[in-house]
Design a protein around this motif. Structure first.
Motif, PDB file in Angstrom:
ATOM      1  N   TRP A   1      50.773  41.044  76.208  1.00 42.27           N
ATOM      2  CA  TRP A   1      51.727  41.744  76.793  1.00 42.27           C
ATOM      3  C   TRP A   1      51.739  43.372  76.291  1.00 42.27           C
ATOM      4  O   TRP A   1      51.737  44.308  76.964  1.00 42.27           O
ATOM      5  CB  TRP A   1      53.007  41.059  76.544  1.00 42.27           C
ATOM      6  CG  TRP A   1      54.423  41.837  77.362  1.00 42.27           C
ATOM      7  CD1 TRP A   1      54.338  42.079  78.681  1.00 42.27           C
ATOM      8  CD2 TRP A   1      55.087  42.736  76.782  1.00 42.27           C
ATOM      9  NE1 TRP A   1      55.589  42.870  78.853  1.00 42.27           N
ATOM     10  CE2 TRP A   1      56.034  43.304  77.785  1.00 42.27           C
ATOM     11  CE3 TRP A   1      55.532  43.152  75.493  1.00 42.27           C
ATOM     12  CZ2 TRP A   1      57.136  44.129  77.444  1.00 42.27           C
ATOM     13  CZ3 TRP A   1      56.611  43.856  75.259  1.00 42.27           C
ATOM     14  CH2 TRP A   1      57.331  44.676  76.389  1.00 42.27           C
TER      15      TRP A   1
ATOM     16  N   LEU B   1      49.466  44.949  74.606  1.00 38.15           N
ATOM     17  CA  LEU B   1      48.472  45.677  74.754  1.00 38.15           C
ATOM     18  C   LEU B   1      48.118  46.188  76.120  1.00 38.15           C
ATOM     19  O   LEU B   1      47.803  47.459  76.402  1.00 38.15           O
ATOM     20  CB  LEU B   1      47.229  44.623  74.646  1.00 38.15           C
ATOM     21  CG  LEU B   1      45.986  45.298  73.785  1.00 38.15           C
ATOM     22  CD1 LEU B   1      46.065  46.457  72.756  1.00 38.15           C
ATOM     23  CD2 LEU B   1      45.100  44.124  73.465  1.00 38.15           C
ATOM     24  N   LEU B   2      48.483  45.526  77.241  1.00 37.21           N
ATOM     25  CA  LEU B   2      48.148  45.675  78.624  1.00 37.21           C
ATOM     26  C   LEU B   2      49.298  46.348  79.310  1.00 37.21           C
ATOM     27  O   LEU B   2      49.188  47.017  80.148  1.00 37.21           O
ATOM     28  CB  LEU B   2      47.628  44.613  79.407  1.00 37.21           C
ATOM     29  CG  LEU B   2      46.442  44.032  78.887  1.00 37.21           C
ATOM     30  CD1 LEU B   2      45.967  42.706  79.888  1.00 37.21           C
ATOM     31  CD2 LEU B   2      45.336  45.122  78.887  1.00 37.21           C
ATOM     32  N   ARG B   3      50.727  46.047  78.820  1.00 38.28           N
ATOM     33  CA  ARG B   3      51.764  46.399  79.598  1.00 38.28           C
ATOM     34  C   ARG B   3      52.616  47.595  79.232  1.00 38.28           C
ATOM     35  O   ARG B   3      53.242  48.175  79.755  1.00 38.28           O
ATOM     36  CB  ARG B   3      52.567  45.217  79.955  1.00 38.28           C
ATOM     37  CG  ARG B   3      52.019  44.164  80.679  1.00 38.28           C
ATOM     38  CD  ARG B   3      52.160  44.559  82.339  1.00 38.28           C
ATOM     39  NE  ARG B   3      51.390  43.524  82.974  1.00 38.28           N
ATOM     40  CZ  ARG B   3      50.414  43.882  83.958  1.00 38.28           C
ATOM     41  NH1 ARG B   3      49.837  45.488  83.900  1.00 38.28           N
ATOM     42  NH2 ARG B   3      49.609  43.240  84.372  1.00 38.28           N
ATOM     43  N   THR B   4      52.415  47.985  77.720  1.00 32.85           N
ATOM     44  CA  THR B   4      53.352  48.932  77.063  1.00 32.85           C
ATOM     45  C   THR B   4      52.571  50.169  76.601  1.00 32.85           C
ATOM     46  O   THR B   4      51.525  50.268  76.615  1.00 32.85           O
ATOM     47  CB  THR B   4      54.113  48.303  75.690  1.00 32.85           C
ATOM     48  OG1 THR B   4      53.017  48.110  74.882  1.00 32.85           O
ATOM     49  CG2 THR B   4      54.560  46.803  76.141  1.00 32.85           C
ATOM     50  N   PRO B   5      53.343  51.301  76.446  1.00 36.05           N
ATOM     51  CA  PRO B   5      52.732  52.586  76.129  1.00 36.05           C
ATOM     52  C   PRO B   5      51.985  52.370  74.769  1.00 36.05           C
ATOM     53  O   PRO B   5      51.056  52.872  74.315  1.00 36.05           O
ATOM     54  CB  PRO B   5      53.847  53.427  75.803  1.00 36.05           C
ATOM     55  CG  PRO B   5      55.038  52.996  76.848  1.00 36.05           C
ATOM     56  CD  PRO B   5      54.643  51.416  76.963  1.00 36.05           C
TER      57      PRO B   5
ATOM     58  N   ASN C   1      48.708  51.019  75.123  1.00 39.76           N
ATOM     59  CA  ASN C   1      47.652  52.360  75.598  1.00 39.76           C
ATOM     60  C   ASN C   1      47.451  52.852  74.273  1.00 39.76           C
ATOM     61  O   ASN C   1      46.398  53.489  74.041  1.00 39.76           O
ATOM     62  CB  ASN C   1      48.528  53.197  76.364  1.00 39.76           C
ATOM     63  CG  ASN C   1      47.640  53.765  77.355  1.00 39.76           C
ATOM     64  OD1 ASN C   1      46.397  53.272  77.800  1.00 39.76           O
ATOM     65  ND2 ASN C   1      48.076  54.952  78.072  1.00 39.76           N
ATOM     66  N   TRP C   2      48.322  53.253  73.356  1.00 43.77           N
ATOM     67  CA  TRP C   2      48.027  53.951  72.069  1.00 43.77           C
ATOM     68  C   TRP C   2      46.989  53.237  71.184  1.00 43.77           C
ATOM     69  O   TRP C   2      46.350  53.946  70.416  1.00 43.77           O
ATOM     70  CB  TRP C   2      49.206  54.210  71.148  1.00 43.77           C
ATOM     71  CG  TRP C   2      50.302  54.978  72.087  1.00 43.77           C
ATOM     72  CD1 TRP C   2      50.202  55.791  73.573  1.00 43.77           C
ATOM     73  CD2 TRP C   2      51.702  55.227  71.813  1.00 43.77           C
ATOM     74  NE1 TRP C   2      51.265  56.235  73.767  1.00 43.77           N
ATOM     75  CE2 TRP C   2      52.296  56.085  72.931  1.00 43.77           C
ATOM     76  CE3 TRP C   2      52.435  54.919  70.794  1.00 43.77           C
ATOM     77  CZ2 TRP C   2      53.621  56.337  72.696  1.00 43.77           C
ATOM     78  CZ3 TRP C   2      53.424  55.330  70.601  1.00 43.77           C
ATOM     79  CH2 TRP C   2      54.205  56.070  71.682  1.00 43.77           C
TER      80      TRP C   2
ATOM     81  N   PHE D   1      44.443  51.276  71.990  1.00 45.70           N
ATOM     82  CA  PHE D   1      43.435  51.287  72.723  1.00 45.70           C
ATOM     83  C   PHE D   1      42.513  52.704  72.321  1.00 45.70           C
ATOM     84  O   PHE D   1      41.565  52.894  71.884  1.00 45.70           O
ATOM     85  CB  PHE D   1      43.361  51.386  73.967  1.00 45.70           C
ATOM     86  CG  PHE D   1      43.210  49.807  74.741  1.00 45.70           C
ATOM     87  CD1 PHE D   1      42.002  49.079  74.474  1.00 45.70           C
ATOM     88  CD2 PHE D   1      44.105  49.420  75.288  1.00 45.70           C
ATOM     89  CE1 PHE D   1      42.399  47.795  74.907  1.00 45.70           C
ATOM     90  CE2 PHE D   1      44.421  48.287  76.055  1.00 45.70           C
ATOM     91  CZ  PHE D   1      43.148  47.291  75.681  1.00 45.70           C
TER      92      PHE D   1
END
Lengths: 262, 338
Positions: free
Chosen positions: B189, B191-195, B198-199, B201
């Protein structure tokens, strides 16, 4: 210099690294809805000046003005907050991440609140398509990896991102250097679109052909000094080339640029 | 149609297919003991501790760093719990809390050292690996004259902690499996759904580019080191409560097994690409192979060979996927022949 009030200007800026003057007495300005080209050979001081303009480097001497008022930038974040965004050749985007993730990196659109905030992906997809569309680029799948885009598209993505985040001044550091002819032409078109939107653009280049195609004003740097300012009407790619390499006596300052290299 | 933009190339797809293949193989070779519910419980239980660890290590590796100290943290945490309770007479819950704070502090130190010095995390955490293992053995022996301590079941608060960390629920399945699944769901959750995802990655895929757009790369990485330390703590707690004791050597080589599981799960060694779900499949493959080999009556020595081969195959596969993901595909509007 007369004309509209410059968005950004520097007055008598100097940068000293130890005993070396990387920049000395540089004064220039950037206006809205115009492409100001910053030209010079390797080592002329382009990168140093870009570092000053983007807040990466504090000048040793001189002043930095935005809308005519002096400012002090201590980081790129300060510059961004004032609407000065830089797009760098290599550092622009992250190839392994998708188009939309790159586009919103560091400023993700969220819904919900507190620790349960999640990225609003539907909005992200829509905005990416819209913003890229405004620069004349059709995005098929915002979920595709940036690595699958061409070099020109990557630069354009970085430009679209900067504009979306409210950049008034866009500093493009060698955006066409690593690109082939068609890709470079693609990026130059995007630059023209951005100018139409009223953005002040600083195009750093050592390619006189690319600069001459989109430039409105030209600032030539040589050995850390401004060799001269030129308007579009005054230059041709050949003259730019000569000025950059120092094989042409400056008629702006009357100073001899010294013996030519090679 | 772009090949890599599409959903079939999620990082975990290879590992999921691999898990299915491994299951089918042992279902045939080992037969009913592997196929049935008891078999499933055996390999799921075996995979759970590694799974908990791997999920956190996956996040860290996507963020571009390694943590070789997690195995030692398991050892230190176990000894800390046992010393505080059995040796110093604390009850279980305060010991768990203090140990938790200690482990998070270790993660923080790892993160700060890596971020502040700019040294490779491989070297920094290799240092903490030895420091912590040495401390676990040295301190315990100094205080008790041994390196193993038992008797946690006689300590106050044991029953309540055991229910949460060391019990079984349905059909011999350990509660650590729930912790494993829960942490994987949470990690996915984030990793894929929150800011923050994104950071993570971006911190692994292009830290310089990420910094330029305002991503707090240093803080993200420090947070990830704290996360791996927390996962190691969780593993230590589940094991201490199940075995009612701990061994200073517990967790040895777990750091490498976790990296193997994460890489088999499709995460790139170089960071910037991967998934927590992949790490779940990686740990599952580990558990299935380990138990499958035993159940098929093959000498367990062959397990390591199998694991090594899986690792090499996974790395080759992942890097091929990465190359495909980063290669520009010619498209209308200008493909350049370069």
């Amino acid at each position: 210099m007369t004309g509209p009030t410059p968005v950004l200007s520097v007055r008598s800026v100097g940068v000293r690294f130890g005993s070396v003057d990387a920049l000395s007495d540089v004064s220039t300005s950037v206006t809205e809805a115009a492409v100001t080209c910053l030209l010079g050979d390797n080592g002329a001081g382009k990168s140093t000046l870009v570092a000053v303009l983007t807040g990466v480097l504090r000048p040793t001497t001189g002043r930095y003005l935005i809308d005519g008022a002096p400012v002090e930038l201590s980081s790129p974040r300060d510059a961004l907050a004032l609407g000065i965004a830089a797009v760098h050749q290599d550092l622009a985007v992250i190839p392994l991440m998708s188009v939309w993730r790159n586009f919103f990196l560091g400023a993700e659109p969220v819904r919900g609140r507190g620790p349960l905030r999640t990225i609003d992906r539907a909005r992200a997809y829509r905005v990416v398509r819209e913003e890229m569309g405004r620069l004349g680029i059709r995005v098929r799948d915002p979920g595709q990896a940036v690595g699958t885009l061409s070099g020109g598209e990557r630069q354009s993505l970085a430009i679209a991102r900067a504009l979306h985040r409210g950049a008034r001044v866009l500093i493009l550091d060698e955006p066409t250097a690593a690109l082939g002819v068609r890709q470079a032409s693609f990026v130059l078109q995007v630059i023209e679109e951005a100018r139409e939107r009223g953005v002040a653009i600083v195009l750093v280049s050592h390619n006189p052909d690319h600069a001459a195609r989109v430039g409105d004003r030209f600032v030539i740097l040589r050995q850390g000094r401004v060799l001269g300012h030129f308007d579009r009407s005054e230059i041709t790619p050949d003259r730019l080339r000569a000025l950059m390499s120092g094989q042409y006596e400056s008629w702006d300052t009357g100073r001899s640029p010294g013996q030519s290299p090679i | 149609m772009s090949l890599l933009g599409n959903r079939w190339t999620r990082p975990e797809v290879g590992a999921a297919a691999g898990a299915l293949l491994v299951w089918a193989f042992f279902a045939l070779v080992a037969g009913e003991p592997f196929r049935g519910g008891d078999g499933a419980a055996t390999y799921l239980n075996a995979a759970a501790p590694l799974g908990i660890l791997s999920v956190a290590v996956a996040l860290l590796m996507i963020g571009g760093e390694f943590d070789l100290s997690v195995g030692s943290i398991i050892g230190v945490a176990g000894m800390s719990i046992m010393l505080l309770t059995v040796h110093f007479g604390w009850s279980v819950w305060p010991a768990l809390l203090v140990t938790l704070v200690f482990c998070l502090a270790v993660g923080l130190v790892n993160g700060l050292l890596v971020v502040r010095t700019g040294l490779p995390s491989f070297i920094v955490t290799l240092g903490t690996l030895f420091i912590l293992r040495g401390l676990a053995i040295g301190v315990t022996r100094q205080l008790t004259g041994r390196t193993q301590i038992g008797g946690l079941d006689a300590v106050e608060g044991f029953e309540s902690a055991r229910v949460l960390f060391g019990s079984t629920f349905v059909g011999g399945l350990r509660v650590s499996i729930l912790w494993w699944v829960g942490s994987a769901a949470l990690a996915t959750w984030v990793l894929l759904r929150t800011p923050v995802g994104n950071w993570i990655f971006a911190s692994g895929g292009g830290p310089a580019a990420a910094r330029r757009v305002g991503v707090p790369v240093g803080r993200v990485k420090i947070g990830l080191f704290v996360t791996t330390a927390f996962a190691a703590y969780l593993v230590a707690v589940t094991q201490a409560l199940r075995f009612t004791g701990a061994d200073a050597l517990r967790g040895e080589l777990q750091e490498f097994r976790a990296i193997i599981a994460v890489v088999i799960g499709g995460t790139l060694l170089t960071g910037g690409y991967g998934s927590a779900v992949g790490a779940v499949f990686g740990a599952l493959i580990y558990g299935m192979v380990q138990q499958g080999i035993v159940l098929s009556g093959v000498d367990a020595d062959w397990f390591q060979v199998f694991l090594g081969v899986m690792l090499v195959v996974a790395v080759l596969f992942n890097h091929r996927v990465r190359d495909m993901a980063t290669r520009a595909t010619p498209r209308e509007g200008g493909g350049e022949p370069t």
